[in-house]
Scaffold this active site. Structure first.
Site, PDB file in Angstrom:
ATOM      1  N   LYS A  24       0.849  -1.190   0.000  1.00 41.33           N
ATOM      2  CA  LYS A  24       0.000   0.000   0.000  1.00 41.33           C
ATOM      3  C   LYS A  24       0.885   1.239   0.000  1.00 41.33           C
ATOM      4  O   LYS A  24       1.951   1.267   0.632  1.00 41.33           O
ATOM      5  CB  LYS A  24      -0.896  -0.030   1.241  1.00 41.33           C
ATOM      6  CG  LYS A  24      -1.946   1.074   1.298  1.00 41.33           C
ATOM      7  CD  LYS A  24      -2.828   0.862   2.526  1.00 41.33           C
ATOM      8  CE  LYS A  24      -3.928   1.909   2.652  1.00 41.33           C
ATOM      9  NZ  LYS A  24      -4.788   1.656   3.828  1.00 41.33           N
ATOM     10  N   SER A  28      -9.703   1.750   2.883  1.00 43.31           N
ATOM     11  CA  SER A  28      -8.855   2.507   1.975  1.00 43.31           C
ATOM     12  C   SER A  28      -7.869   1.642   1.193  1.00 43.31           C
ATOM     13  O   SER A  28      -7.264   2.103   0.229  1.00 43.31           O
ATOM     14  CB  SER A  28      -8.083   3.569   2.760  1.00 43.31           C
ATOM     15  OG  SER A  28      -7.190   2.974   3.711  1.00 43.31           O
ATOM     16  N   SER A  51     -10.099  -0.713   6.843  1.00 46.63           N
ATOM     17  CA  SER A  51      -9.347  -0.559   5.593  1.00 46.63           C
ATOM     18  C   SER A  51      -8.769  -1.846   5.034  1.00 46.63           C
ATOM     19  O   SER A  51      -8.343  -1.885   3.881  1.00 46.63           O
ATOM     20  CB  SER A  51      -8.221   0.465   5.768  1.00 46.63           C
ATOM     21  OG  SER A  51      -8.751   1.751   5.961  1.00 46.63           O
TER      22      SER A  51
END
Length: 551
Positions: free
Chosen positions: A108, A189, A213
């Site tokens: 990420k 996210s 997330s």
């Protein structure tokens, strides 16, 4: 959208469709859908090399990423790292015995790497910044011989900047798409990580969670996500929100040390557990991992990959309000079927339980979570920015100013930056924030902790990611496992959550459930194919029709 773009999307889908029938092989070995164990076996049998594996994933990214937008950057040194891994394997170097040796990992874009990759949380404000060191979890990945493939897209600033920006959108990455139904929410996210694993652009990814997330994107994209106990993995070098820790958060762009954690998203529980084994443990750059290390079992987590793991487990079910959060009756029916599978596996399902003050917990304003996170974010992001070796911005105030000065680049007119402005208006941890933190502790103590204790539960089982906020405010672990599809072809997951340090039980439960449903997933393979393409094409037709009306 113009016709040429629509045509290009159709071509990408056609290429994807054809590739499903012409799966890349190396000496008879099929890479698509291969697990880490499959890949390692192919390495040992000389059916595959790390270079060929990297080349395959880069090819998939080139084909699919123009539509899915799951990857922001590919590591220019990935091929070099693959060649190094191949040499080590040939020389029988000790590192080549690691289960992650030569395996590509997508990170990420909040997890720092001291290499040619950027770490920007999807924002142009941090483009060109230089981190002081690899994030703690990246150090552990490299030590295990993993290859850093690149950075995954995400909801910009992990959804901390805007109230209006959709899940999966960032200025650098664009709008991420769910590979099963392009028009549906990929969730966030960590959207890019989940969609990239789902679309076979990588087998292993690593992401962060503050509140849903990992669990939400995993559920929405039909993959497995493990959210570890907060502090079990290092968060040093990770852009994180505002604690005992299982994984280090050092080097992670922050939000909150109370709630931030780092965990894997993979295709299988086994793969995710092997990654968890590699990244947990003490990191002197994240003090919370000192206490968190006490939760790590001797021999690691892979020993809990037990097909009989459901037997005797007491699993709690809270229907109100979690069932009300499901859209339509089919996901509810999927969950009912899942409960039957759990019972058949030997679990004791304790149904119709209630979590005290659940309506307050799920409302971040009423619970105090929003108040706490805003103040913690400002404190922690400012500290992170000041530690950077080079950076265009050095404070939250400067990020806000950058966005205002580059409003077109950051799409500020459409999405705004209300959350940034609210965070900047805070002034440390004052009376309001202290009261909010105390309330969160009380809600956790009187809520999930009391429920588990009084009913002697091993875990809580919930549809989709509905339990994410309950786990988030307590720093508790959770695992999301694929469970089925709704009537639109949108994936549905099932979540297993527990108290701090209960990862061994959760892994047993999740793995046993996954294995029990394995035949079901195989029987749905043809349906999966039709869902993937039919609904993706219908989504494109819908988008094109709307664009014609707009013109």
């Amino acid at each position: 959208m113009n016709f040429s773009l629509f045509s290009s999307l159709k071509l990408v889908l056609l290429a994807t469709f054809l590739s499903r029938f012409h799966t890349f092989t190396s000496h008879g070995f099929s890479i698509k859908e291969a697990s880490i164990s499959d890949l390692q076996l192919a390495f040992r049998q000389n059916q595959l090399t790390s270079r060929k594996l990297i080349e395959f994933y880069i090819g998939e990214i080139r084909t699919l990423n123009p539509v899915l937008r799951g990857v922001i950057e590919v590591n220019p040194d990935a091929i070099h790292q693959a060649d190094k891994a191949d040499r080590e394997r040939k020389a029988k170097a000790p590192v080549s015995l690691s289960h992650l040796h030569g395996i590509p990992v997508l990170l990420k874009d909040t997890i720092a790497t001291k290499d040619k990759l950027n770490t920007t949380s999807g924002s142009f404000a941090l483009l060109g910044s230089v981190v002081p060191r690899d994030a703690g979890v990246v150090v552990k990945l490299r030590k295990a011989g993993a290859i850093i493939l690149g950075k995954a897209s995400l909801s910009e600033w992990t959804s901390c900047w805007s109230l209006r920006a959709p899940n999966g959108y960032s200025a650098r990455g664009g709008q991420g798409k769910n590979p099963y139904v392009l028009s549906t929410d990929p969730c966030g996210s960590s959207s890019g990580s989940a969609m990239s694993v789902a679309a076979n652009m990588v087998a292993v990814s690593l992401e962060t969670e503050t509140d849903g997330s990992i669990l939400c994107p995993a559920s929405s994209n039909l993959v497995v996500g493990i959210k570890p106990t907060v502090g079990l993995t290092s968060r040093a070098g990770v852009i994180h929100k505002p604690t005992v820790g299982l994984t280090s958060r050092a080097g992670v762009i922050p939000i909150s040390p109370r709630q931030d954690t780092v965990g894997p998203i993979c295709r299988t529980v086994s793969d995710a557990v092997h990654v968890l084994d590699a990244i947990v443990g003490f990191d002197y750059n994240d003090g919370a991992t000192r206490d968190g290390s006490k939760y790590i079992p001797y021999g690691g987590y892979k020993q809990f990959l037990n097909t009989n793991g459901l037997k005797g487990k007491r699993l709690g079910v809270v229907r109100n309000p979690f069932f009300e959060l499901l859209e339509g009756s089919l996901p509810a029916q999927v969950f009912e079927n899942n409960l039957q599978i759990l019972r058949h596996g030997g679990a004791v399902v304790v149904d119709y339980l209630e979590i005290a003050n659940i309506d307050v917990i799920l409302n971040s304003t009423l619970s105090g979570e929003a108040v706490a996170l805003l103040a913690e974010f400002k404190i922690n992001i400012n500290a992170y920015l000041k530690e950077l070796v080079v950076s265009p911005v050095r404070s939250l105030a400067e990020i806000i100013a950058f966005n205002e000065n580059n409003s077109d680049l950051e799409n500020l007119k459409e999405f705004g930056q209300e959350r940034f402005l609210a965070a900047e208006a805070t002034n440390g941890i004052g009376k309001a924030e202290e009261a909010a933190l105390l309330n969160l502790e009380r809600l956790t103590s009187d809520g999930l902790e009391k429920l588990v204790r009084e009913n002697e539960l091993d875990a809580l089982v919930s549809p989709g990611p509905t339990v994410a906020r309950v786990l988030a405010i307590g720093g508790f672990p959770g695992i999301s496992v694929p469970a089925g599809f709704d009537k639109k072809g949108i994936p549905v997951g099932i979540s297993f959550g527990g108290l701090k340090g209960t990862e061994p039980k959760l892994i047993e439960i999740a793995y046993s459930f996954e294995q029990a449903t394995h035949l079901l997933h195989l029987s749905l393979e043809e349906l999966d194919e039709r869902i993937f393409y039919a609904f993706s094409f219908l989504s494109l037709v819908s988008i094109f029709a709307k664009s014609k009306v707009g013109n």
